[in-house]
Design a protein around this motif. Structure first.
Motif, PDB file in Angstrom:
ATOM      1  N   LEU A  53       0.835  -1.206   0.000  1.00 49.12           N
ATOM      2  CA  LEU A  53       0.000   0.000   0.000  1.00 49.12           C
ATOM      3  C   LEU A  53       0.867   1.253   0.000  1.00 49.12           C
ATOM      4  O   LEU A  53       0.545   2.237  -0.672  1.00 49.12           O
ATOM      5  N   LEU A  54       1.967   1.229   0.735  1.00 49.29           N
ATOM      6  CA  LEU A  54       2.877   2.374   0.750  1.00 49.29           C
ATOM      7  C   LEU A  54       3.407   2.655  -0.650  1.00 49.29           C
ATOM      8  O   LEU A  54       3.470   3.814  -1.079  1.00 49.29           O
ATOM      9  N   GLY A  55       3.799   1.615  -1.376  1.00 49.82           N
ATOM     10  CA  GLY A  55       4.282   1.802  -2.738  1.00 49.82           C
ATOM     11  C   GLY A  55       3.228   2.440  -3.629  1.00 49.82           C
ATOM     12  O   GLY A  55       3.538   3.317  -4.454  1.00 49.82           O
ATOM     13  N   GLN A  56       1.975   2.032  -3.474  1.00 51.79           N
ATOM     14  CA  GLN A  56       0.894   2.617  -4.264  1.00 51.79           C
ATOM     15  C   GLN A  56       0.663   4.073  -3.904  1.00 51.79           C
ATOM     16  O   GLN A  56       0.416   4.909  -4.781  1.00 51.79           O
ATOM     17  N   VAL A  57       0.750   4.408  -2.616  1.00 48.97           N
ATOM     18  CA  VAL A  57       0.612   5.797  -2.182  1.00 48.97           C
ATOM     19  C   VAL A  57       1.747   6.644  -2.751  1.00 48.97           C
ATOM     20  O   VAL A  57       1.531   7.773  -3.212  1.00 48.97           O
ATOM     21  N   MET A  58       2.957   6.116  -2.754  1.00 48.88           N
ATOM     22  CA  MET A  58       4.094   6.850  -3.293  1.00 48.88           C
ATOM     23  C   MET A  58       3.930   7.077  -4.786  1.00 48.88           C
ATOM     24  O   MET A  58       4.259   8.156  -5.296  1.00 48.88           O
ATOM     25  N   SER A  59       3.410   6.086  -5.500  1.00 49.78           N
ATOM     26  CA  SER A  59       3.190   6.244  -6.942  1.00 49.78           C
ATOM     27  C   SER A  59       2.170   7.331  -7.227  1.00 49.78           C
ATOM     28  O   SER A  59       2.380   8.192  -8.092  1.00 49.78           O
ATOM     29  N   ARG A  60       1.059   7.307  -6.504  1.00 51.53           N
ATOM     30  CA  ARG A  60       0.019   8.312  -6.766  1.00 51.53           C
ATOM     31  C   ARG A  60       0.414   9.696  -6.275  1.00 51.53           C
ATOM     32  O   ARG A  60      -0.174  10.696  -6.680  1.00 51.53           O
ATOM     33  N   SER A  61       1.434   9.756  -5.380  1.00 48.99           N
ATOM     34  CA  SER A  61       1.902  11.040  -4.861  1.00 48.99           C
ATOM     35  C   SER A  61       3.079  11.591  -5.655  1.00 48.99           C
ATOM     36  O   SER A  61       3.612  12.650  -5.321  1.00 48.99           O
ATOM     37  N   GLY A  62       3.513  10.872  -6.693  1.00 47.08           N
ATOM     38  CA  GLY A  62       4.597  11.359  -7.541  1.00 47.08           C
ATOM     39  C   GLY A  62       5.969  11.230  -6.931  1.00 47.08           C
ATOM     40  O   GLY A  62       6.831  12.094  -7.147  1.00 47.08           O
ATOM     41  N   LEU A  63       6.223  10.145  -6.174  1.00 45.57           N
ATOM     42  CA  LEU A  63       7.502   9.954  -5.494  1.00 45.57           C
ATOM     43  C   LEU A  63       8.234   8.740  -6.041  1.00 45.57           C
ATOM     44  O   LEU A  63       7.612   7.796  -6.545  1.00 45.57           O
ATOM     45  N   ASP A  64       9.572   8.750  -5.900  1.00 48.20           N
ATOM     46  CA  ASP A  64      10.360   7.590  -6.297  1.00 48.20           C
ATOM     47  C   ASP A  64      10.551   6.670  -5.091  1.00 48.20           C
ATOM     48  O   ASP A  64       9.959   6.879  -4.035  1.00 48.20           O
ATOM     49  N   VAL A  65      11.390   5.648  -5.226  1.00 42.36           N
ATOM     50  CA  VAL A  65      11.535   4.649  -4.164  1.00 42.36           C
ATOM     51  C   VAL A  65      12.264   5.177  -2.936  1.00 42.36           C
ATOM     52  O   VAL A  65      12.309   4.504  -1.905  1.00 42.36           O
ATOM     53  N   LEU A  66      12.831   6.388  -3.038  1.00 44.59           N
ATOM     54  CA  LEU A  66      13.456   7.028  -1.878  1.00 44.59           C
ATOM     55  C   LEU A  66      12.570   8.114  -1.291  1.00 44.59           C
ATOM     56  O   LEU A  66      12.998   8.856  -0.397  1.00 44.59           O
ATOM     57  N   GLY A  67      11.353   8.228  -1.789  1.00 40.31           N
ATOM     58  CA  GLY A  67      10.431   9.229  -1.272  1.00 40.31           C
ATOM     59  C   GLY A  67      10.686  10.620  -1.794  1.00 40.31           C
ATOM     60  O   GLY A  67      10.251  11.605  -1.189  1.00 40.31           O
ATOM     61  N   ARG A  68      11.363  10.741  -2.941  1.00 41.94           N
ATOM     62  CA  ARG A  68      11.657  12.048  -3.525  1.00 41.94           C
ATOM     63  C   ARG A  68      10.716  12.323  -4.689  1.00 41.94           C
ATOM     64  O   ARG A  68      10.362  11.401  -5.426  1.00 41.94           O
ATOM     65  N   PRO A  69      10.318  13.584  -4.899  1.00 39.97           N
ATOM     66  CA  PRO A  69       9.473  13.920  -6.050  1.00 39.97           C
ATOM     67  C   PRO A  69      10.167  13.541  -7.353  1.00 39.97           C
ATOM     68  O   PRO A  69      11.378  13.736  -7.505  1.00 39.97           O
ATOM     69  N   THR A  70       9.413  12.995  -8.279  1.00 40.96           N
ATOM     70  CA  THR A  70       9.989  12.559  -9.544  1.00 40.96           C
ATOM     71  C   THR A  70       8.981  12.780 -10.656  1.00 40.96           C
ATOM     72  O   THR A  70       7.898  13.335 -10.437  1.00 40.96           O
ATOM     73  N   SER A  71       9.321  12.358 -11.858  1.00 45.51           N
ATOM     74  CA  SER A  71       8.428  12.544 -12.999  1.00 45.51           C
ATOM     75  C   SER A  71       7.238  11.599 -12.910  1.00 45.51           C
ATOM     76  O   SER A  71       7.267  10.582 -12.208  1.00 45.51           O
ATOM     77  N   ALA A  72       6.179  11.913 -13.648  1.00 51.34           N
ATOM     78  CA  ALA A  72       4.966  11.091 -13.631  1.00 51.34           C
ATOM     79  C   ALA A  72       5.261   9.679 -14.120  1.00 51.34           C
ATOM     80  O   ALA A  72       4.754   8.696 -13.562  1.00 51.34           O
TER      81      ALA A  72
END
Length: 207
Positions: A53-72
């Motif tokens: 679920l955390l991975g899905q939240v990070m994807s919908r929030s525009g974050l990479d695997v380190l929790g940094r903003p990234t491209s869509a």
């Protein structure tokens, strides 16, 4: 001509996949409102597969695997990459445990000359203290990584939603009840009363 770089997600673009703007100024619901969608995938994943679920939240929030903003485009891959990493970690850990642990039977209160009916119990041991230390260190690093991305994701969501808080508060909540924090972030970044909940999509929603 220089290579064109992918744009980073703005707060509005980060919510394109969920189809809903983030609530402003406060969380959509409370930290312990995990049964508000009882029986739906989001509730089940909160308790039984919170890293997914955390991975899905990070994807919908525009974050990479380190929790940094990234491209869509890269954010869409975050969920799959995080879940793949977790599966690989658990498989490797279990293989190492199965191959390196030794098992001996411990019989409390029994001497070599005793032939009583005292119950013996299995005791699992590492082959050496050095190996045990390395194994414990790897597990500790994994735990710190997981804690870090929860804190970063929560801080990013707070910033986009204009919610008061601090990194220390995020750390304290993630340390005490990580699944509660992940569930709240999931419910905040999607309106499950209006949107279709899905188990195995990259953002946990119908796409």
């Amino acid at each position: 001509m220089s290579e064109q770089q992918e744009p980073f997600l703005t707060p509005q673009e980060a919510q394109e996949d969920s189809g809903d703007d983030l609530p402003r100024g406060k969380w959509r619901d409370g930290l312990c409102d995990f049964f508000s969608h009882c029986g739906k995938p989001v509730c089940l994943k909160t308790w039984f597969c919170s890293p997914c679920l955390l991975g899905q939240v990070m994807s919908r929030s525009g974050l990479d695997v380190l929790g940094r903003p990234t491209s869509a485009e890269l954010a869409r891959k975050t969920s799959c990459r995080l879940i793949s990493f977790l599966i690989t970690y658990y498989v490797v850990v279990n293989v190492v445990m199965a191959s390196q642990f030794t098992i001996r039977m411990a019989c409390p209160g029994r001497t070599a000359d005793d032939f009583g009916d005292e119950e013996c119990v299995p005791v699992y041991e590492f082959p050496s203290k050095k190996f045990s230390a390395v194994f414990s260190a790897v597990n500790a690093l994994f735990g710190l990584y997981f804690l870090l991305i929860i804190i970063r994701t929560r801080a990013e969501i707070r910033m986009k939603s204009g919610i008061d808080g601090s990194c220390f508060g995020d750390f304290f909540l993630a340390w005490c009840c990580d699944c509660c924090v992940i569930g709240q972030m999931a419910r905040h970044t999607a309106d499950y009363d209006e949107q279709d909940d899905r188990c195995c999509t990259f953002n946990g929603l119908a796409v």
